[in-house]
Design a protein around this motif. Structure first.
Motif, PDB file in Angstrom:
ATOM      1  N   ALA A  49      13.534  27.247 -42.163  1.00  0.00           N
ATOM      2  CA  ALA A  49      14.200  27.698 -42.979  1.00  0.00           C
ATOM      3  C   ALA A  49      13.506  29.063 -43.574  1.00  0.00           C
ATOM      4  O   ALA A  49      12.094  28.738 -44.029  1.00  0.00           O
ATOM      5  CB  ALA A  49      14.647  27.068 -44.182  1.00  0.00           C
ATOM      6  N   ALA A  50      13.808  30.209 -43.420  1.00  0.00           N
ATOM      7  CA  ALA A  50      13.104  31.471 -43.917  1.00  0.00           C
ATOM      8  C   ALA A  50      12.825  31.357 -45.668  1.00  0.00           C
ATOM      9  O   ALA A  50      11.990  31.921 -45.961  1.00  0.00           O
ATOM     10  CB  ALA A  50      13.668  32.559 -43.633  1.00  0.00           C
ATOM     11  N   ALA A  51      13.728  30.612 -45.969  1.00  0.00           N
ATOM     12  CA  ALA A  51      13.655  30.459 -47.528  1.00  0.00           C
ATOM     13  C   ALA A  51      12.279  29.444 -48.132  1.00  0.00           C
ATOM     14  O   ALA A  51      11.970  29.506 -49.115  1.00  0.00           O
ATOM     15  CB  ALA A  51      14.887  29.906 -48.274  1.00  0.00           C
ATOM     16  N   SER A  52      12.056  28.613 -47.013  1.00  0.00           N
ATOM     17  CA  SER A  52      10.746  27.824 -47.472  1.00  0.00           C
ATOM     18  C   SER A  52       9.931  27.835 -46.043  1.00  0.00           C
ATOM     19  O   SER A  52       9.846  26.984 -45.502  1.00  0.00           O
ATOM     20  CB  SER A  52      11.439  26.360 -47.717  1.00  0.00           C
ATOM     21  N   PRO A  53       8.833  28.657 -46.524  1.00  0.00           N
ATOM     22  CA  PRO A  53       8.150  29.064 -45.277  1.00  0.00           C
ATOM     23  C   PRO A  53       6.883  28.129 -45.082  1.00  0.00           C
ATOM     24  O   PRO A  53       5.850  28.502 -44.830  1.00  0.00           O
ATOM     25  CB  PRO A  53       7.726  30.555 -45.319  1.00  0.00           C
ATOM     26  N   GLU A  54       6.896  27.116 -45.662  1.00  0.00           N
ATOM     27  CA  GLU A  54       5.727  26.228 -45.717  1.00  0.00           C
ATOM     28  C   GLU A  54       4.734  26.105 -44.484  1.00  0.00           C
ATOM     29  O   GLU A  54       3.589  26.105 -44.432  1.00  0.00           O
ATOM     30  CB  GLU A  54       6.135  24.824 -45.965  1.00  0.00           C
ATOM     31  N   HIS A  55       5.511  26.071 -43.192  1.00  0.00           N
ATOM     32  CA  HIS A  55       4.777  25.799 -42.051  1.00  0.00           C
ATOM     33  C   HIS A  55       5.017  27.140 -40.899  1.00  0.00           C
ATOM     34  O   HIS A  55       4.443  27.235 -39.852  1.00  0.00           O
ATOM     35  CB  HIS A  55       5.497  24.820 -41.172  1.00  0.00           C
ATOM     36  N   GLU A  56       5.517  28.213 -41.514  1.00  0.00           N
ATOM     37  CA  GLU A  56       5.724  29.363 -40.943  1.00  0.00           C
ATOM     38  C   GLU A  56       4.546  30.215 -40.181  1.00  0.00           C
ATOM     39  O   GLU A  56       4.429  30.276 -38.847  1.00  0.00           O
ATOM     40  CB  GLU A  56       6.513  30.482 -41.738  1.00  0.00           C
ATOM     41  N   ASP A  57       3.458  30.052 -40.810  1.00  0.00           N
ATOM     42  CA  ASP A  57       2.199  30.470 -40.085  1.00  0.00           C
ATOM     43  C   ASP A  57       1.738  29.945 -38.868  1.00  0.00           C
ATOM     44  O   ASP A  57       1.351  30.427 -37.990  1.00  0.00           O
ATOM     45  CB  ASP A  57       0.931  30.662 -41.329  1.00  0.00           C
ATOM     46  N   ALA A  58       1.920  28.657 -39.019  1.00  0.00           N
ATOM     47  CA  ALA A  58       1.276  27.712 -38.170  1.00  0.00           C
ATOM     48  C   ALA A  58       2.395  27.734 -37.043  1.00  0.00           C
ATOM     49  O   ALA A  58       1.830  27.943 -35.486  1.00  0.00           O
ATOM     50  CB  ALA A  58       1.341  26.275 -38.394  1.00  0.00           C
ATOM     51  N   MET A  59       3.568  27.653 -37.231  1.00  0.00           N
ATOM     52  CA  MET A  59       4.641  27.876 -36.053  1.00  0.00           C
ATOM     53  C   MET A  59       4.549  29.454 -35.306  1.00  0.00           C
ATOM     54  O   MET A  59       4.407  29.505 -34.132  1.00  0.00           O
ATOM     55  CB  MET A  59       5.902  27.999 -36.530  1.00  0.00           C
ATOM     56  N   LYS A  60       4.237  30.522 -36.208  1.00  0.00           N
ATOM     57  CA  LYS A  60       3.893  31.638 -35.415  1.00  0.00           C
ATOM     58  C   LYS A  60       2.580  31.892 -34.652  1.00  0.00           C
ATOM     59  O   LYS A  60       2.839  32.514 -33.496  1.00  0.00           O
ATOM     60  CB  LYS A  60       4.070  32.900 -36.350  1.00  0.00           C
ATOM     61  N   ALA A  61       1.833  31.126 -35.087  1.00  0.00           N
ATOM     62  CA  ALA A  61       0.378  31.089 -34.215  1.00  0.00           C
ATOM     63  C   ALA A  61       0.873  30.457 -33.090  1.00  0.00           C
ATOM     64  O   ALA A  61       0.315  30.887 -31.852  1.00  0.00           O
ATOM     65  CB  ALA A  61      -0.566  30.537 -34.926  1.00  0.00           C
TER      66      ALA A  61
END
Length: 113
Positions: A49-61
């Motif tokens: 969920a874009a509204a809760s980006p807790e793991h976004e950086d790890a996923m993008k990497a």
């Protein structure tokens, strides 16, 4: 090596992402090719969920390392979400269970941490 990680519980995201990071690091060190997919269904689609980006950086990497992140369309609907609610690098598949079966039929190893 072809691997599909399956996650269906929100509290498993740190473990799954850690496992995937370790696996990609190993294959880079060994100079071996790999194909890795992370399939989220059930409640775990909320991790996208874009509204809760807790793991976004790890996923993008990891996505930058070639890891494919997929979400079950049925799980998105079941969690009152749409494609617009998740990160733009996530691929939506029609049915998570069908994706898992198809990947296993293609020779992917199945991992559910």
């Amino acid at each position: 090596m072809k691997v599909i990680y399956h996650i269906d519980e929100m509290d498993r995201w740190p473990l799954v992402l850690g496992n995937v990071k370790n696996m990609t690091a190993y294959y880079h060190e060994q100079k071996e090719s790999y194909t890795i997919e992370v399939l989220a269904n059930s409640a775990a689609v909320n991790g996208y969920a874009a509204a809760s980006p807790e793991h976004e950086d790890a996923m993008k990497a990891l996505a930058g390392e070639g890891v494919v992140f997929t979400a079950c369309s049925n799980a998105l609907k079941g969690n009152a979400m749409t494609k617009d609610d998740i990160f733009d690098f996530i691929t939506v598949v029609p049915a998570g269970v069908v994706e898992l079966a198809a990947r296993q039929a293609e020779g992917y190893a199945y991992i559910r941490p």
